[in-house]
Design a protein around this motif. Structure first.
Motif, short mmCIF file in Angstrom:
data_model
loop_
_atom_site.label_atom_id
_atom_site.label_comp_id
_atom_site.label_asym_id
_atom_site.label_seq_id
_atom_site.Cartn_x
_atom_site.Cartn_y
_atom_site.Cartn_z
N VAL A 38 0.84 -1.20 0.00
CA VAL A 38 0.00 0.00 0.00
C VAL A 38 0.88 1.25 0.00
O VAL A 38 1.83 1.35 0.77
N LEU A 39 0.52 2.19 -0.87
CA LEU A 39 1.14 3.51 -0.89
C LEU A 39 0.07 4.53 -0.56
O LEU A 39 -1.00 4.53 -1.17
N ASP A 40 0.34 5.38 0.43
CA ASP A 40 -0.57 6.46 0.79
C ASP A 40 0.16 7.78 0.59
O ASP A 40 1.10 8.10 1.32
N VAL A 41 -0.25 8.52 -0.44
CA VAL A 41 0.37 9.81 -0.76
C VAL A 41 -0.37 10.89 0.03
O VAL A 41 -1.56 11.10 -0.17
N GLY A 42 0.35 11.51 0.94
CA GLY A 42 -0.26 12.50 1.83
C GLY A 42 -0.94 11.81 2.99
O GLY A 42 -2.10 12.07 3.30
N PHE A 43 -0.23 10.92 3.67
CA PHE A 43 -0.84 10.06 4.69
C PHE A 43 -1.23 10.78 5.97
O PHE A 43 -2.03 10.27 6.75
N GLY A 44 -0.73 11.97 6.20
CA GLY A 44 -1.15 12.77 7.36
C GLY A 44 -0.96 12.07 8.68
O GLY A 44 0.15 11.72 9.07
N PHE A 90 -4.84 -1.01 7.28
CA PHE A 90 -4.55 -2.19 6.46
C PHE A 90 -3.92 -3.29 7.31
O PHE A 90 -3.24 -3.00 8.30
N PRO A 91 -4.12 -4.55 6.92
CA PRO A 91 -3.54 -5.66 7.67
C PRO A 91 -2.02 -5.54 7.76
O PRO A 91 -1.37 -5.00 6.86
N THR A 92 -1.46 -6.09 8.82
CA THR A 92 -0.02 -5.95 9.08
C THR A 92 0.83 -6.91 8.26
O THR A 92 2.05 -6.82 8.30
N GLU A 93 0.23 -7.81 7.51
CA GLU A 93 1.01 -8.76 6.72
C GLU A 93 1.64 -8.15 5.48
O GLU A 93 2.58 -8.69 4.92
N GLY A 94 1.12 -7.03 5.01
CA GLY A 94 1.64 -6.41 3.79
C GLY A 94 2.46 -5.17 4.09
O GLY A 94 2.31 -4.55 5.14
N PRO A 95 3.33 -4.81 3.16
CA PRO A 95 4.15 -3.60 3.35
C PRO A 95 3.34 -2.33 3.09
O PRO A 95 2.47 -2.31 2.22
N VAL A 96 3.60 -1.31 3.88
CA VAL A 96 2.94 -0.01 3.70
C VAL A 96 4.00 1.07 3.54
O VAL A 96 5.05 1.04 4.17
N THR A 97 3.69 2.02 2.66
CA THR A 97 4.57 3.16 2.42
C THR A 97 3.74 4.42 2.50
O THR A 97 2.69 4.53 1.86
N GLY A 98 4.19 5.37 3.30
CA GLY A 98 3.52 6.65 3.42
C GLY A 98 4.42 7.75 2.91
O GLY A 98 5.62 7.76 3.18
#
Length: 138
Positions: free
Chosen positions: A53-59, A67-75
């Protein structure tokens, strides 16, 4: 511009270090977006268990943390306080998480993908060139 720095950057630079819990209760729109995102995931029957997951402007990071913790997240944020706060936030015990400070005048500075899910909520009204910003995340 203010001393060579965008007014948006100046406005949000220290914003996310203060009153975090109070903002959660006062900002009904953030709670609504979190609830609506979960409804959409269920309605579309999306499997986001291991999604990147990519969140642009995640604040504040509320959407990203849902989102579930099994996947990578990028803010990605223009606010150094948002990046610093998220890097220390226990909600982000995901498989992999990264938080990137970007210059709002350089939409090409986004971390390379690919991503399974891209979020950007309440961002376009703050950028100087919305088409350029959309093209950068596409």
């Amino acid at each position: 511009m203010f001393n060579g720095v965008s007014l948006q950057t100046v406005k949000y630079d220290a914003f996310y270090n203060r009153f975090r819990r109070l903002r959660w209760w006062v900002r009904f729109d953030v709670r609504y977006r979190c609830t609506r995102l979960q409804e959409l995931v269920e309605m579309l029957q999306l499997n986001v268990t291991e999604a990147s997951v990519l969140d642009v402007g995640f604040g504040s990071g509320r959407l990203l943390a849902s989102f579930p913790t099994e996947g990578p997240v990028t803010g990605v944020e223009i606010s150094s306080s948002a990046v610093d706060t998220a890097a220390r936030d226990r909600r982000f015990d995901h498989k992999e998480s990264q938080f990137v400070l970007v210059n709002e005048e350089d939409p090409e500075a986004l971390p390379p993908g690919p991503y399974d899910v891209v979020l950007s909520s309440h961002v376009l009204e703050h950028v100087s060139n919305d088409m350029e910003s959309l093209a950068a995340v596409w």
